[in-house]
Design an enzyme around this catalytic site. Sequence first.
Site, PDB file in Angstrom:
ATOM      1  N   LYS A   1      -1.881 -11.149  16.401  1.00  0.00           N
ATOM      2  CA  LYS A   1      -2.319  -9.870  15.853  1.00  0.00           C
ATOM      3  C   LYS A   1      -3.831  -9.921  15.559  1.00  0.00           C
ATOM      4  CE  LYS A   1      -0.190  -6.861  12.399  1.00  0.00           C
ATOM      5  NZ  LYS A   1       0.592  -6.910  11.156  1.00  0.00           N
TER       6      LYS A   1
ATOM      7  N   CYS B   1       9.410   2.922   3.467  1.00  0.00           N
ATOM      8  CA  CYS B   1       9.168   2.911   2.009  1.00  0.00           C
ATOM      9  C   CYS B   1      10.241   3.596   1.187  1.00  0.00           C
ATOM     10  CB  CYS B   1       7.816   3.541   1.725  1.00  0.00           C
ATOM     11  SG  CYS B   1       6.493   2.698   2.582  1.00  0.00           S
TER      12      CYS B   1
ATOM     13  N   PHE C   1       6.346  18.350  -0.348  1.00  0.00           N
ATOM     14  CA  PHE C   1       7.626  17.651  -0.213  1.00  0.00           C
ATOM     15  C   PHE C   1       8.819  18.585  -0.388  1.00  0.00           C
ATOM     16  CE2 PHE C   1       6.923  13.200   0.717  1.00  0.00           C
ATOM     17  CZ  PHE C   1       5.528  13.226   0.729  1.00  0.00           C
TER      18      PHE C   1
ATOM     19  N   ASN D   1       7.637   7.209  -5.471  1.00  0.00           N
ATOM     20  CA  ASN D   1       8.396   7.312  -4.217  1.00  0.00           C
ATOM     21  C   ASN D   1       9.795   7.878  -4.456  1.00  0.00           C
ATOM     22  OD1 ASN D   1       6.413   6.568  -2.489  1.00  0.00           O
ATOM     23  ND2 ASN D   1       7.247   4.565  -1.951  1.00  0.00           N
TER      24      ASN D   1
HETATM   25  C1  UGA Z   1       5.549   7.415   1.337  1.00  0.00           C
HETATM   26  C2  UGA Z   1       4.794   8.025   0.157  1.00  0.00           C
HETATM   27  O1  UGA Z   1       4.650   9.431   0.356  1.00  0.00           O
HETATM   28  C3  UGA Z   1       3.422   7.376  -0.008  1.00  0.00           C
HETATM   29  O2  UGA Z   1       2.769   7.911  -1.152  1.00  0.00           O
HETATM   30  C4  UGA Z   1       3.607   5.875  -0.189  1.00  0.00           C
HETATM   31  O3  UGA Z   1       2.367   5.208  -0.284  1.00  0.00           O
HETATM   32  C5  UGA Z   1       4.383   5.307   0.998  1.00  0.00           C
HETATM   33  O4  UGA Z   1       5.654   5.992   1.117  1.00  0.00           O
HETATM   34  C6  UGA Z   1       4.609   3.848   0.726  1.00  0.00           C
HETATM   35  O5  UGA Z   1       5.290   3.528  -0.259  1.00  0.00           O
HETATM   36  O6  UGA Z   1       4.007   3.018   1.423  1.00  0.00           O
HETATM   37  P1  UGA Z   1       5.383   7.639   4.011  1.00  0.00           P
HETATM   38  O7  UGA Z   1       6.631   6.828   4.069  1.00  0.00           O
HETATM   39  O8  UGA Z   1       4.237   7.255   4.890  1.00  0.00           O
HETATM   40  O9  UGA Z   1       4.783   7.676   2.513  1.00  0.00           O
HETATM   41  O10 UGA Z   1       5.771   9.117   4.413  1.00  0.00           O
HETATM   42  P2  UGA Z   1       6.008  10.505   3.675  1.00  0.00           P
HETATM   43  O11 UGA Z   1       5.037  11.471   4.186  1.00  0.00           O
HETATM   44  O12 UGA Z   1       6.134  10.350   2.222  1.00  0.00           O
HETATM   45  O13 UGA Z   1       7.440  10.915   4.280  1.00  0.00           O
HETATM   46  C7  UGA Z   1       8.597  10.154   4.021  1.00  0.00           C
HETATM   47  C8  UGA Z   1       9.808  10.825   4.653  1.00  0.00           C
HETATM   48  O14 UGA Z   1      10.114  12.074   4.014  1.00  0.00           O
HETATM   49  C9  UGA Z   1       9.616  11.160   6.137  1.00  0.00           C
HETATM   50  O15 UGA Z   1      10.805  10.887   6.830  1.00  0.00           O
HETATM   51  C10 UGA Z   1       9.320  12.655   6.144  1.00  0.00           C
HETATM   52  O16 UGA Z   1       9.670  13.307   7.329  1.00  0.00           O
HETATM   53  C11 UGA Z   1      10.196  13.107   4.980  1.00  0.00           C
HETATM   54  N1  UGA Z   1       9.697  14.380   4.371  1.00  0.00           N
HETATM   55  C12 UGA Z   1       8.550  14.377   3.651  1.00  0.00           C
HETATM   56  C13 UGA Z   1      10.428  15.560   4.543  1.00  0.00           C
HETATM   57  O17 UGA Z   1      11.481  15.576   5.208  1.00  0.00           O
HETATM   58  N2  UGA Z   1       9.976  16.700   3.952  1.00  0.00           N
HETATM   59  C14 UGA Z   1       8.829  16.738   3.221  1.00  0.00           C
HETATM   60  O18 UGA Z   1       8.472  17.828   2.699  1.00  0.00           O
HETATM   61  C15 UGA Z   1       8.095  15.555   3.074  1.00  0.00           C
END
Ligand code: UGA
Length: 434
Positions: A36, A262, A251, A210
């Site tokens: 990597k 996550c 969200f 989260n």
């Molecule tokens: C999430 C958190 O939002 C971050 O703040 C955090 O840093 C990260 O986890 C982590 O712990 O590393 P992430 O997993 O990148 O971030 O993605 P999100 O945008 O939060 O989405 C998570 C899931 O929820 C996805 O499957 C997304 O499609 C779903 N989602 C999100 C929905 O179905 N509807 C929404 O309105 C928002």
Amino acid sequence: MLNVAVIGTGYVGLVSGACLADLGHNVVCTDKDTQKIDALRGNAIPFYEPFLKELVEKNTDINRLKFTSNLPDALRDVQVVIVAVGTPTNPNDGRANLSFLNEALDDVVRFLCNDTIVIIKSTVPIGTCDILQKKVDNTSRYKCNIISNPEFLCEGSAIHDFMYPDRIIIGGSLKSKHWIEALYSDHLQRGIKFFYTSRTTAELVKYSSNAFLAMKVAFINEVASLSEKTEVDLETLIDALGSDSRIGYKFLKPGPGFGGSCFPKDLEEIVNVTSHNLLSNNILLTAISHSNTERIKEIADNILDIVPDFGLITILGLTYKANTCDVRASPAIEIIRHLLARNIKRLKCYDPRGMANAKKILGNLVEYSESLYDAALNSSLIIVITEWDEFKNIDTEKLRCLVKIPYIYDLRNIINQQSFLSSGFRVKTLGTFA
Ligand code: UGA
């Protein structure tokens, strides 16, 4: 400007390293995975994240960002060490696996040449950073202040999220406040809110953030199902809900369920912590994952209810969300597994970035296409699972000529419904059925 070593070149480590270099620090990123590191030296980014390649290239060119698998080299003359190694769920007990973190800390203690602060950005169970502090106090020749500084960046918007966070949480002794202020001087000048707190508080802020966001998604998905049954206009409902500032719009997008590396992992850990602390009421926290699992099953059942024949089903989107190549705990993969288990024989998939990772999991259980139009050839049902921009502007007339049955099920409510209807498609979205 500071000399910073970052241990771990996953999403959090690499993005943090590249952004801190861009803010003017001298950053060395390290990883035990020598392949990597070699690839990164050649500017090959191990995953897709918008604008990361450009940021890495820019900062390696001006020598502010370097890569090495030689930790002693990376630790020479550093003021700040950032640990961003993975803490995956241990399949045996459902707890976070801290072996990579412990190894990283042992190595830091072994090779450190001066006093430093060690910032833990890996998501770790409550109490971990206090334990690490005791451990380094007993073993290190140099003063080593452990700071819990959880990261809140999202995949797909990681650089923006690192540069413009809503807040920065600093858990640990204020002895090192001047280093923190130097590291985040740009953020401080821009008025970003800082919380100085205990390490355990910082750790729990991460898990509860989260869990709360996952709960919002699970909530709106349950409401979306209810709106379908009661013929309520979902879009208006969400608009009205979100306009209450106590609830907010973020969200509240319904979908096929949440996934990623996550939310599912952190929910499991926070529930475990409540059990370990013998809390009798962890009902809500426990229900979030359960609701999500049911959501994915419910979607698979909906598909089976509407699938017009046993012909080909087209799957558009394999990643757990758009703008990433990550398919970990992706609802798309889970839905596909449900369909395969229920005798759906032919699934043809397309994803702009997630195909290579999906192939590692699904192998030859499904077919793959290089374009969405190819995936739709002779299809009896098209299912949109991930909200990629590419799926928002489909040429519906072209698609109509390719499919066997003009039928589309949009699990993100992103397609141009009117255009599909005008081209003769039957359209099912979340909350509506035309
Ligand atoms: C999430 C958190 O939002 C971050 O703040 C955090 O840093 C990260 O986890 C982590 O712990 O590393 P992430 O997993 O990148 O971030 O993605 P999100 O945008 O939060 O989405 C998570 C899931 O929820 C996805 O499957 C997304 O499609 C779903 N989602 C999100 C929905 O179905 N509807 C929404 O309105 C928002």
